[in-house]
Write a protein that holds these residues in place. Structure first.
Motif, PDB file in Angstrom:
ATOM      1  N   ALA A 184       0.390  -1.519   0.030  1.00 16.92           N
ATOM      2  CA  ALA A 184      -0.550   0.222  -0.108  1.00 16.92           C
ATOM      3  C   ALA A 184       0.857   1.390   0.179  1.00 16.92           C
ATOM      4  CB  ALA A 184      -0.986   0.283   1.507  1.00 16.92           C
ATOM      5  N   GLN A 185       2.124   0.896   0.783  1.00 18.84           N
ATOM      6  CA  GLN A 185       2.472   2.231   0.669  1.00 18.84           C
ATOM      7  C   GLN A 185       3.272   2.963  -1.274  1.00 18.84           C
ATOM      8  OE1 GLN A 185       6.321   2.047   3.459  1.00 18.84           O
ATOM      9  NE2 GLN A 185       6.755   4.037   3.590  1.00 18.84           N
ATOM     10  N   ARG A 186       3.564   1.397  -1.300  1.00 20.51           N
ATOM     11  CA  ARG A 186       4.773   1.967  -2.283  1.00 20.51           C
ATOM     12  C   ARG A 186       3.437   2.500  -3.474  1.00 20.51           C
ATOM     13  NH1 ARG A 186       7.178  -4.068  -4.328  1.00 20.51           N
ATOM     14  NH2 ARG A 186       7.889  -3.516  -6.035  1.00 20.51           N
ATOM     15  N   LEU A 187       1.986   2.112  -3.583  1.00 20.22           N
ATOM     16  CA  LEU A 187       0.542   2.492  -4.212  1.00 20.22           C
ATOM     17  C   LEU A 187       0.643   3.667  -3.765  1.00 20.22           C
ATOM     18  CD1 LEU A 187      -2.043  -0.423  -4.443  1.00 20.22           C
ATOM     19  CD2 LEU A 187      -0.613   1.349  -6.703  1.00 20.22           C
ATOM     20  N   THR A 188       0.980   3.621  -3.209  1.00 20.98           N
ATOM     21  CA  THR A 188       0.039   5.325  -2.185  1.00 20.98           C
ATOM     22  C   THR A 188       1.842   6.442  -2.995  1.00 20.98           C
ATOM     23  OG1 THR A 188      -0.693   4.720  -0.750  1.00 20.98           O
ATOM     24  CG2 THR A 188      -0.218   6.800  -0.400  1.00 20.98           C
ATOM     25  N   HIS A 189       3.056   6.124  -2.746  1.00 25.24           N
ATOM     26  CA  HIS A 189       3.807   7.175  -3.288  1.00 25.24           C
ATOM     27  C   HIS A 189       4.116   7.081  -4.564  1.00 25.24           C
ATOM     28  CE1 HIS A 189       8.234   7.465  -4.899  1.00 25.24           C
ATOM     29  NE2 HIS A 189       8.191   8.266  -3.736  1.00 25.24           N
ATOM     30  N   VAL A 214       7.157   5.124 -12.255  1.00 25.04           N
ATOM     31  CA  VAL A 214       6.398   5.142 -11.007  1.00 25.04           C
ATOM     32  C   VAL A 214       5.785   3.366 -11.586  1.00 25.04           C
ATOM     33  CG1 VAL A 214       4.431   5.038  -9.681  1.00 25.04           C
ATOM     34  CG2 VAL A 214       5.773   6.880  -9.945  1.00 25.04           C
ATOM     35  N   LEU A 215       5.256   3.862 -12.765  1.00 24.60           N
ATOM     36  CA  LEU A 215       4.632   2.721 -13.652  1.00 24.60           C
ATOM     37  C   LEU A 215       5.530   1.459 -13.461  1.00 24.60           C
ATOM     38  CD1 LEU A 215       2.443   4.641 -15.871  1.00 24.60           C
ATOM     39  CD2 LEU A 215       1.885   3.097 -13.941  1.00 24.60           C
ATOM     40  N   ARG A 216       6.744   1.364 -13.764  1.00 23.89           N
ATOM     41  CA  ARG A 216       7.846   0.699 -13.898  1.00 23.89           C
ATOM     42  C   ARG A 216       7.642  -0.422 -11.977  1.00 23.89           C
ATOM     43  NH1 ARG A 216      11.249   3.084 -17.380  1.00 23.89           N
ATOM     44  NH2 ARG A 216      12.246   3.910 -15.171  1.00 23.89           N
ATOM     45  N   ASP A 217       7.831  -0.143 -11.567  1.00 26.22           N
ATOM     46  CA  ASP A 217       7.544  -0.245  -9.782  1.00 26.22           C
ATOM     47  C   ASP A 217       6.290  -0.162  -9.836  1.00 26.22           C
ATOM     48  OD1 ASP A 217       8.288  -0.627  -7.365  1.00 26.22           O
ATOM     49  OD2 ASP A 217       6.631   0.872  -7.106  1.00 26.22           O
ATOM     50  N   MET A 218       4.943  -0.444 -10.327  1.00 22.69           N
ATOM     51  CA  MET A 218       3.370  -0.990 -10.665  1.00 22.69           C
ATOM     52  C   MET A 218       4.133  -2.351 -11.157  1.00 22.69           C
ATOM     53  SD  MET A 218       1.851   0.999  -8.391  1.00 22.69           S
ATOM     54  CE  MET A 218       4.418   1.338  -7.135  1.00 22.69           C
ATOM     55  N   ARG A 219       4.572  -2.570 -12.479  1.00 20.05           N
ATOM     56  CA  ARG A 219       4.644  -3.634 -12.963  1.00 20.05           C
ATOM     57  C   ARG A 219       5.222  -5.021 -12.297  1.00 20.05           C
ATOM     58  NH1 ARG A 219       5.021  -0.266 -18.184  1.00 20.05           N
ATOM     59  NH2 ARG A 219       7.238  -0.499 -16.909  1.00 20.05           N
ATOM     60  N   LEU A 221       5.076  -4.775  -8.586  1.00 17.94           N
ATOM     61  CA  LEU A 221       4.318  -4.952  -7.770  1.00 17.94           C
ATOM     62  C   LEU A 221       3.328  -6.218  -8.081  1.00 17.94           C
ATOM     63  CD1 LEU A 221       3.544  -4.554  -5.067  1.00 17.94           C
ATOM     64  CD2 LEU A 221       1.809  -1.970  -5.821  1.00 17.94           C
ATOM     65  N   SER A 222       2.874  -6.118  -9.480  1.00 18.99           N
ATOM     66  CA  SER A 222       2.410  -6.890  -9.903  1.00 18.99           C
ATOM     67  C   SER A 222       2.216  -8.478  -9.752  1.00 18.99           C
ATOM     68  CB  SER A 222       1.233  -6.182 -10.909  1.00 18.99           C
ATOM     69  OG  SER A 222       0.423  -7.845 -11.617  1.00 18.99           O
ATOM     70  N   GLU A 223       3.826  -8.799 -10.179  1.00 16.91           N
ATOM     71  CA  GLU A 223       4.499  -9.781 -10.145  1.00 16.91           C
ATOM     72  C   GLU A 223       4.473 -10.261  -8.546  1.00 16.91           C
ATOM     73  OE1 GLU A 223       7.936  -9.433 -12.112  1.00 16.91           O
ATOM     74  OE2 GLU A 223       7.256  -8.811 -14.387  1.00 16.91           O
ATOM     75  N   GLU A 224       4.616  -9.423  -7.651  1.00 26.77           N
ATOM     76  CA  GLU A 224       4.918  -9.996  -6.755  1.00 26.77           C
ATOM     77  C   GLU A 224       3.450 -10.142  -5.729  1.00 26.77           C
ATOM     78  OE1 GLU A 224       6.815  -6.891  -4.187  1.00 26.77           O
ATOM     79  OE2 GLU A 224       8.394  -6.464  -5.230  1.00 26.77           O
ATOM     80  N   ILE A 225       2.537  -9.609  -6.131  1.00 22.48           N
ATOM     81  CA  ILE A 225       0.622 -10.132  -5.513  1.00 22.48           C
ATOM     82  C   ILE A 225       0.961 -11.541  -6.233  1.00 22.48           C
ATOM     83  CG2 ILE A 225      -1.037  -9.047  -5.804  1.00 22.48           C
ATOM     84  CD1 ILE A 225      -0.131  -6.148  -5.350  1.00 22.48           C
ATOM     85  N   GLY A 226       1.077 -11.499  -7.846  1.00 21.89           N
ATOM     86  CA  GLY A 226       1.358 -12.645  -8.382  1.00 21.89           C
ATOM     87  C   GLY A 226       1.621 -13.959  -7.817  1.00 21.89           C
ATOM     88  N   LEU A 227       3.029 -13.865  -7.408  1.00 21.81           N
ATOM     89  CA  LEU A 227       3.351 -14.985  -6.828  1.00 21.81           C
ATOM     90  C   LEU A 227       2.980 -14.823  -5.123  1.00 21.81           C
ATOM     91  CD1 LEU A 227       7.507 -13.513  -7.271  1.00 21.81           C
ATOM     92  CD2 LEU A 227       6.394 -15.608  -8.084  1.00 21.81           C
ATOM     93  N   HIS A 228       2.716 -14.392  -4.385  1.00 23.73           N
ATOM     94  CA  HIS A 228       1.773 -13.966  -3.500  1.00 23.73           C
ATOM     95  C   HIS A 228       0.578 -14.830  -3.633  1.00 23.73           C
ATOM     96  CE1 HIS A 228       0.557 -13.051   0.824  1.00 23.73           C
ATOM     97  NE2 HIS A 228      -0.686 -12.850   0.362  1.00 23.73           N
ATOM     98  N   LEU A 229      -0.200 -14.870  -5.074  1.00 27.76           N
ATOM     99  CA  LEU A 229      -0.812 -15.810  -4.702  1.00 27.76           C
ATOM    100  C   LEU A 229      -1.593 -16.846  -5.080  1.00 27.76           C
ATOM    101  CD1 LEU A 229      -3.823 -12.324  -6.793  1.00 27.76           C
ATOM    102  CD2 LEU A 229      -3.990 -13.719  -4.518  1.00 27.76           C
ATOM    103  N   LEU A 431      -4.337   2.927 -10.247  1.00 36.31           N
ATOM    104  CA  LEU A 431      -4.004   2.865  -9.309  1.00 36.31           C
ATOM    105  C   LEU A 431      -4.693   3.852  -8.901  1.00 36.31           C
ATOM    106  CD1 LEU A 431      -0.010   4.699 -10.442  1.00 36.31           C
ATOM    107  CD2 LEU A 431      -1.525   2.329 -10.492  1.00 36.31           C
ATOM    108  N   ARG A 432      -6.060   4.715  -7.985  1.00 34.52           N
ATOM    109  CA  ARG A 432      -6.263   4.831  -6.992  1.00 34.52           C
ATOM    110  C   ARG A 432      -7.822   3.349  -7.016  1.00 34.52           C
ATOM    111  NH1 ARG A 432     -11.762   5.642  -5.652  1.00 34.52           N
ATOM    112  NH2 ARG A 432     -12.343   5.962  -7.982  1.00 34.52           N
TER     113      ARG A 432
END
Length: 462
Positions: A184-189, A214-219, A221-229, A431-432
């Motif tokens: 969430a902190q990364r998304l807020t940033h 910023v959007l590179r970091d969001m990509r 983050l998406s991969e990290e969430i995928g690994l988590h799932l 992003l919101r």
């Protein structure tokens, strides 16, 4: 500084939720409840929380003890009649479970003692019996716990195995919330950076072309969430159990093996074919993990409508199972009992038979009567569970609610990252929405966090 607002997040207001006077009154109430389980018992603990806790202690106990010190007190009705003598503890706000003034009365666990104490508390103005889960709800409302910690606490109370206890403790202690808070902190940033480029693009303190970085970091983050799932199945297994279906033809020894593994008579055992019509289920603790064994109807061609329904349910159990034990007795064929599953183990039963029946092809042989091979079978089941867990994160989401919200977050991140050439306002909106989904995971969605990031990092207020 004269930064302008152009319709970005900073210009949006927050809509307050309407709260009725009755709801406010209930929040202001001081609540009490027996929190130590059913009576009679050796000790009964009555918990209080709310603004009138000090008043209740002064009235029933004569004085408020020093914070977090167990003091032996006489607990009395308002007319002076003695209820009991017990330990009294006081936890002043905000350093308490609920964030409010709290207290515990540790009494003798007799039904009459507990009833009398609750009667005395209920007679005080502003006090009422707590509703189910209300102490935890107040802890959440006062910021002492997030939703994942609340769910972890519920799981800890219901834990049956060591693995469930460990996972619930981590979650109740905020370990899972910490992972989501980092995301969430990364998304807020990211949102703050894009909003700064959108709203303050003419300010010299705001770097240019922030959105692509910023959007590179969001990509990422998406991969990290995928690994988590991808590790969520492990969390579901720990929390809900590893499902093992016992299937095979009638009289292949399914019910006998179930009883042997459960070490008690669960299923009816009979030489008559087709005695098992419905799913017979037993929950076991194998190696610290919850295992749900399911005895199913024998698979065969039949004209009985009831038996057909049992077979249909047996095949449903196969579909939802993590492991299928396909039982075959000596001399049996597989005709009419074909089963397909990615994790299927062929088990030869009645390995102690000496009547000359031809042995069945199998991965393992067992005898439910003598116990031969049963320990080996249990080891195989345990190793199957451990193999799944070996590649999973110890912090795994374990509820469908988590899966749904994380998938929404990933989808919105993907839309933001792939919207090549799209207006920056559109990317910001994606992003919101991603942040809102992540915020609903913990129950904390605070748009005001964006303001702190923008003003601290870009000095736009100087």
């Amino acid at each position: 500084m004269h930064g302008r607002r152009r319709g970005g997040l900073l210009s949006r207001g927050c809509t307050a939720t309407a709260v009725t006077d009755l709801e406010l009154d209930r929040v202001r109430d001081t609540i009490y409840a027996l929190s130590s389980g059913q009576v009679p018992a050796g000790v009964a603990v009555i918990r209080l929380s709310g603004p009138a806790v000090r008043f209740a202690l002064e009235t029933l106990c004569g004085a408020v003890p020093e914070p977090r010190a167990a003091v032996l007190k006489s607990i009395r009705f308002q007319n002076g009649e003695l209820i009991d003598r017990g330990l009294v503890l006081f936890f002043p706000a905000p350093a308490s479970f609920t964030g409010e003034d709290c207290a515990e009365l540790q009494l003798h666990g007799g039904r009459a003692v507990v009833d009398a104490c609750c009667q005395a508390l209920g007679a005080l103005p502003g006090l009422r019996q707590a509703e189910g889960g209300e102490f935890t709800r107040r802890a959440f409302d006062n910021g002492k716990m997030d939703l994942t910690a609340v769910e972890g606490l519920a799981d800890l109370i219901q834990a049956e195995t060591a693995a469930q206890r460990r996972m619930a403790l981590d979650q109740a202690g905020g370990a899972l919330a910490a992972v989501y808070a980092g995301w969430a902190q990364r998304l807020t940033h990211a949102r703050a950076m894009i909003e700064a480029e959108l709203d303050f693009s003419d300010e010299e303190d705001v770097p240019n072309s922030l959105s692509e970085a910023v959007l590179r970091d969001m990509r990422d983050l998406s991969e990290e969430i995928g690994l988590h799932l991808s590790g969520m199945h492990w969390g579901e297994i720990v929390r809900e159990g590893y499902r093992v279906a016992l299937v095979g033809r009638p009289n292949s020894g399914k019910s006998t093996l179930l009883n042997r593994l459960a070490d008690r008579e669960i299923a009816i055992v009979s030489d008559e074919a087709g005695t098992t019509r419905d799913i017979v289920e037993v929950r076991l603790d194998l190696g610290g993990y919850l295992v749900i064994l399911q005895d199913t109807a024998g698979l065969r061609d039949t004209t009985s409508a009831v038996e057909k329904e049992g077979i249909r349910r047996a095949l449903q159990a196969v579909e939802s199972a993590d492991l299928v034990l396909y039982l075959v007795a000596p001399g049996m064929t597989h005709e009419g009992a074909e089963v397909h599953h990615p994790n299927l183990l062929r088990v030869r039963t009645m390995s102690d038979r000496t009547d000359g029946a031809s042995p069945a092809e199998a991965d393992i042989s067992v005898s439910a009567l003598s116990g031969a091979g049963v320990d080996q079978l249990v080891t195989i089941i345990s190793n199957n569970i451990k193999e799944i867990g070996s590649s999973a994160s110890p912090l795994s989401a374990n509820r469908q609610r988590h899966r749904d919200l994380l998938n929404v977050c990933r989808e919105e991140l993907s839309l933001a990252a792939t919207a090549i050439g799209a207006a920056i306002e559109l990317r910001s909106e994606h992003l919101r929405l991603a942040g809102a989904a992540l915020g609903r995971m913990t129950g904390r969605v605070d748009v005001e966090d964006l303001l702190g990031v923008i003003f601290s990092e870009f000095c736009v207020g100087k």
